[in-house]
Write an enzyme that holds these catalytic residues in place. Sequence first.
Site, PDB file in Angstrom:
ATOM      1  N   ASP A  32       0.831  -1.201   0.000  1.00  0.00           N
ATOM      2  CA  ASP A  32       0.000   0.000   0.000  1.00  0.00           C
ATOM      3  C   ASP A  32       0.865   1.250   0.000  1.00  0.00           C
ATOM      4  O   ASP A  32       1.927   1.277   0.624  1.00  0.00           O
ATOM      5  CB  ASP A  32      -0.899  -0.036   1.248  1.00  0.00           C
ATOM      6  N   GLY A  33       0.396   2.265  -0.686  1.00  0.00           N
ATOM      7  CA  GLY A  33       1.051   3.571  -0.617  1.00  0.00           C
ATOM      8  C   GLY A  33       1.685   4.053  -1.919  1.00  0.00           C
ATOM      9  O   GLY A  33       2.354   5.086  -1.926  1.00  0.00           O
ATOM     10  N   ASN A  34       1.421   3.358  -3.014  1.00  0.00           N
ATOM     11  CA  ASN A  34       1.995   3.797  -4.296  1.00  0.00           C
ATOM     12  C   ASN A  34       1.515   5.199  -4.673  1.00  0.00           C
ATOM     13  O   ASN A  34       2.292   6.041  -5.125  1.00  0.00           O
ATOM     14  CB  ASN A  34       1.582   2.845  -5.427  1.00  0.00           C
ATOM     15  N   GLY A  35       0.202   5.405  -4.491  1.00  0.00           N
ATOM     16  CA  GLY A  35      -0.383   6.688  -4.884  1.00  0.00           C
ATOM     17  C   GLY A  35       0.202   7.827  -4.064  1.00  0.00           C
ATOM     18  O   GLY A  35       0.592   8.877  -4.604  1.00  0.00           O
ATOM     19  N   ARG A  45       0.075   9.001 -10.497  1.00  0.00           N
ATOM     20  CA  ARG A  45      -0.002   7.758  -9.720  1.00  0.00           C
ATOM     21  C   ARG A  45       0.716   6.607 -10.410  1.00  0.00           C
ATOM     22  O   ARG A  45       1.272   5.726  -9.762  1.00  0.00           O
ATOM     23  CB  ARG A  45      -1.467   7.395  -9.462  1.00  0.00           C
ATOM     24  N   HIS A  49       3.005   3.373  -9.055  1.00  0.00           N
ATOM     25  CA  HIS A  49       2.802   1.944  -9.327  1.00  0.00           C
ATOM     26  C   HIS A  49       4.054   1.339  -9.983  1.00  0.00           C
ATOM     27  O   HIS A  49       4.432   0.204  -9.699  1.00  0.00           O
ATOM     28  CB  HIS A  49       1.576   1.729 -10.218  1.00  0.00           C
ATOM     29  N   ARG A  83     -11.532   1.749  -9.358  1.00  0.00           N
ATOM     30  CA  ARG A  83     -10.693   2.949  -9.551  1.00  0.00           C
ATOM     31  C   ARG A  83     -10.974   3.541 -10.938  1.00  0.00           C
ATOM     32  O   ARG A  83     -11.517   2.855 -11.806  1.00  0.00           O
ATOM     33  CB  ARG A  83      -9.219   2.569  -9.424  1.00  0.00           C
ATOM     34  N   LEU A 143      10.948 -20.794  -4.028  1.00  0.00           N
ATOM     35  CA  LEU A 143       9.994 -19.840  -3.443  1.00  0.00           C
ATOM     36  C   LEU A 143       8.733 -19.869  -4.303  1.00  0.00           C
ATOM     37  O   LEU A 143       8.826 -19.836  -5.523  1.00  0.00           O
ATOM     38  CB  LEU A 143      10.589 -18.421  -3.468  1.00  0.00           C
TER      39      LEU A 143
END
Length: 254
Positions: A32-35, A45, A49, A83, A143
């Site tokens: 969270d927090g790209n914007g 924005r 991303h 969005r 992984l």
Amino acid sequence: MASPAHSQIATAPRPETSGAAPVAAHVAIIMDGNGRWATARGLPRLAGHRAGVEAVRRTIRSAVEHGVGWLTLYAFSSENWRRPAGEVLDLTGLLRHFLRSEIRELHEQGVRIRVIGDRTRFDADIQADLAGAERLTAANARLTVVVALSYGARAEIVAAARAVAAEVAAGRMDAAEITEESFAARLSTPDIPDPDLIIRTSGEQRLSNFLLWQAAYAELVFLDVLWPDFGAAHFAEALAEYARRERRFGARPG
Ligand code: FPP
């Protein structure tokens, strides 16, 4: 349909061994927090991303280095479709580009890709690339990166409830056979261990419809860093916090 053995993997609490600090076997991240990262720099924005994708690359590397076996990334929630169309296009474009440009290297690193969520909502070419990525990397064991795409936990739980109800209605299952194990076997994660540690970046402290069933015993770590700034030190910090916590799975201290 998953075998009963698989459903046990998904729900049974795994006690930590004493001695060396435990490494979380499955780390899940709400990125969270790209914007906000972009806005703080006066950038669109999309720039946030894009920087978020770089953080994804770094984080996969960190997970491999720490010997984490499972890494789940909340890349696109079912709510993200609401969005603005341009941002949805940017995010799906980044996903398309990521799949085409990164998959070879991930494969060479021994990374296996799995997807959960409603992939049918993406364009056909993206669906084909997702299936191709899963096929190519299916035998890798270093992984597993589980990418949650168009994912929402409530929808996942409702789908499992419908599947169970249909089996009962068809007479193939008795209501008494609905257990935590048989229910979990009908979620999208029957062969994926529950997350040990869930990290959310950006300072927000909520799960936002992410792995609600599977998170029952997860340790939650909220970090005050915006996702594009997340790096190896933050990953190590979250693992260290996990190792410090005593996990009791509801049992009383011994
Ligand atoms: C949250 O930032 C981030 C997302 C919407 C999902 C995460 C997406 C990426 C890391 C990029 C896509 C990468 C791949 C490989 C698909 P936000 O926009 O909600 O930030 P804000 O809360 O500050 O507005």
